[in-house]
Design a protein around this motif. Sequence first.
Motif, mmCIF file in Angstrom:
data_model
loop_
_atom_site.group_PDB
_atom_site.id
_atom_site.type_symbol
_atom_site.label_atom_id
_atom_site.label_comp_id
_atom_site.label_asym_id
_atom_site.label_seq_id
_atom_site.Cartn_x
_atom_site.Cartn_y
_atom_site.Cartn_z
ATOM 1 N N GLU A 168 -41.967 -15.297 -44.987
ATOM 2 C CA GLU A 168 -41.511 -16.433 -43.751
ATOM 3 C C GLU A 168 -40.130 -16.113 -43.847
ATOM 4 O O GLU A 168 -39.390 -15.632 -44.678
ATOM 5 C CB GLU A 168 -41.914 -17.699 -44.500
ATOM 6 N N GLU A 169 -39.415 -16.842 -42.871
ATOM 7 C CA GLU A 169 -37.781 -16.677 -42.595
ATOM 8 C C GLU A 169 -37.236 -17.970 -42.168
ATOM 9 O O GLU A 169 -38.007 -18.861 -41.742
ATOM 10 C CB GLU A 169 -37.565 -15.661 -41.723
ATOM 11 N N ILE A 170 -35.961 -17.963 -42.460
ATOM 12 C CA ILE A 170 -35.359 -19.232 -41.895
ATOM 13 C C ILE A 170 -34.054 -18.852 -41.658
ATOM 14 O O ILE A 170 -33.339 -17.868 -42.336
ATOM 15 C CB ILE A 170 -35.260 -20.431 -43.012
ATOM 16 N N ALA A 171 -33.358 -19.425 -40.635
ATOM 17 C CA ALA A 171 -31.955 -18.894 -40.313
ATOM 18 C C ALA A 171 -30.850 -19.424 -41.557
ATOM 19 O O ALA A 171 -31.042 -20.686 -42.053
ATOM 20 C CB ALA A 171 -31.404 -19.832 -39.038
ATOM 21 N N THR A 172 -29.961 -18.725 -41.660
ATOM 22 C CA THR A 172 -28.855 -19.099 -42.617
ATOM 23 C C THR A 172 -27.466 -18.876 -41.695
ATOM 24 O O THR A 172 -27.515 -19.223 -40.641
ATOM 25 C CB THR A 172 -28.833 -18.387 -43.925
ATOM 26 N N HIS A 173 -26.213 -18.914 -42.460
ATOM 27 C CA HIS A 173 -24.966 -18.793 -41.797
ATOM 28 C C HIS A 173 -24.306 -17.941 -42.691
ATOM 29 O O HIS A 173 -24.110 -17.916 -43.755
ATOM 30 C CB HIS A 173 -24.536 -20.386 -41.705
ATOM 31 N N HIS A 174 -23.494 -16.911 -41.983
ATOM 32 C CA HIS A 174 -22.834 -15.921 -42.677
ATOM 33 C C HIS A 174 -21.341 -15.799 -41.546
ATOM 34 O O HIS A 174 -21.262 -14.763 -41.214
ATOM 35 C CB HIS A 174 -23.486 -14.723 -42.887
ATOM 36 N N GLY A 175 -20.353 -16.873 -41.640
ATOM 37 C CA GLY A 175 -19.585 -16.526 -40.585
ATOM 38 C C GLY A 175 -19.921 -16.122 -39.400
ATOM 39 O O GLY A 175 -20.615 -17.246 -38.880
ATOM 40 N N ASP A 176 -19.277 -15.563 -38.540
ATOM 41 C CA ASP A 176 -19.676 -15.149 -36.998
ATOM 42 C C ASP A 176 -20.911 -14.298 -37.085
ATOM 43 O O ASP A 176 -21.165 -13.856 -36.045
ATOM 44 C CB ASP A 176 -18.527 -14.562 -36.614
ATOM 45 N N CYS A 177 -21.608 -13.823 -38.041
ATOM 46 C CA CYS A 177 -22.591 -12.894 -38.114
ATOM 47 C C CYS A 177 -24.009 -13.544 -38.163
ATOM 48 O O CYS A 177 -24.155 -13.960 -39.221
ATOM 49 C CB CYS A 177 -22.510 -11.839 -39.230
ATOM 50 N N PRO A 178 -24.877 -13.399 -37.275
ATOM 51 C CA PRO A 178 -26.194 -14.052 -37.337
ATOM 52 C C PRO A 178 -26.995 -13.565 -38.360
ATOM 53 O O PRO A 178 -26.681 -12.391 -38.834
ATOM 54 C CB PRO A 178 -26.773 -13.748 -36.258
ATOM 55 N N SER A 179 -27.313 -14.249 -39.251
ATOM 56 C CA SER A 179 -28.217 -14.279 -40.595
ATOM 57 C C SER A 179 -29.634 -15.073 -40.906
ATOM 58 O O SER A 179 -29.334 -16.281 -40.265
ATOM 59 C CB SER A 179 -27.062 -14.109 -41.640
ATOM 60 N N VAL A 180 -30.404 -14.530 -41.738
ATOM 61 C CA VAL A 180 -31.466 -15.063 -41.864
ATOM 62 C C VAL A 180 -31.717 -14.698 -43.295
ATOM 63 O O VAL A 180 -31.299 -13.704 -43.923
ATOM 64 C CB VAL A 180 -32.687 -14.620 -40.848
ATOM 65 N N ALA A 181 -32.681 -15.616 -43.917
ATOM 66 C CA ALA A 181 -33.342 -15.471 -45.471
ATOM 67 C C ALA A 181 -34.753 -15.248 -45.372
ATOM 68 O O ALA A 181 -35.251 -15.785 -44.330
ATOM 69 C CB ALA A 181 -32.881 -16.738 -46.404
ATOM 70 N N TYR A 182 -35.224 -14.641 -46.255
ATOM 71 C CA TYR A 182 -36.914 -14.170 -46.215
ATOM 72 C C TYR A 182 -37.377 -14.716 -47.522
ATOM 73 O O TYR A 182 -36.850 -14.812 -48.810
ATOM 74 C CB TYR A 182 -36.957 -12.665 -46.207
ATOM 75 N N ARG A 183 -38.707 -15.271 -47.384
ATOM 76 C CA ARG A 183 -39.577 -15.653 -48.455
ATOM 77 C C ARG A 183 -40.794 -14.713 -48.610
ATOM 78 O O ARG A 183 -41.622 -14.686 -47.330
ATOM 79 C CB ARG A 183 -40.000 -17.202 -48.359
#
Length: 294
Positions: A168-183
């Motif tokens: 599974e994944e969900i959006a995260t936030h890393h300044g101006d760089c699009p990012s996601v986290a994974y389970r």
Amino acid sequence: MVISFPVCLRAAPAKPALEVVVLGSGGPRAFGRAGSSYIVLVGGRPRILLDAGPGAFLRIGELDLDLDKVDTVLLTHLHIDHSGDLAAFFNARALTSDGPIGYRVFGPDGAGLFPKTSRFVDLLVGGDGAFAYQKTFGAQESFTVRDLAISLDSARTTIVDEDGLAVEEIATHHGDCPSVAYRISYKSVVVVFSGDMDASALPNLVQLAKNADLLIFNCAVLDPPGSPEQLYGLHTPPKKIGEAARKSEVKSLLLSHLAPDVEGQKDAVRKSIRASFAGSVTFASDRMRVPVGK
Ligand SMILES: [Zn+2]
């Protein structure tokens, strides 16, 4: 006639449901650690590459990892310290393959200076890509790439669900760089990768990591004011990592993506996390193997 049987008929030790091999526990600075990268073993077999920072290729060889079933690639974001060795991984995998390879690659959608992941893969190994030759070098390779939503209010989604393995994944936030986290879940065992994220994305991460056996959190800054102010718009400090680990009720925490100043102040970092979180806290190192759910 006496028939003798082997004395030792013990079964082979059970393999952990999941095992994480740390290929790279560092970040963008060159100080002896490879950039962020992990191989996840599912039921004892390497199956998933999570991030591909510079040095992953070298560590794969050092650890003599069997890449034959590593067809799933999860990218948290497209900074160089997480993706610089992706083409080298494709190369290494193809040169040990007996047949065609069908990759599925997941990573964030694009924004600003950052291409969406499908475009990124295309720029590397597509028909007009820098390494167009790779698609037929050693093996016939095909790439199915899915770009994941990057708005913080987008829903958590399941991207892999087969034979007991779920991602599974969900959006995260890393300044101006699009990012996601994974389970990643297998046989009720769960490991979660934060990727690089600033504290604004903690509600999403806490939700994704709920009750995980292991949370691998990128720890690139000290508590304020210990690191340059602008880094807090990119990374989550230890105190907040501890609070998130407690809120998500994870069992253990592995700190990775370590920066030199974090490495030099491990006691202070651990103490800050311990103020909120009572589970085990470990610092990652390259080549470390972490069985989960044994
Ligand atoms: Zn990074």
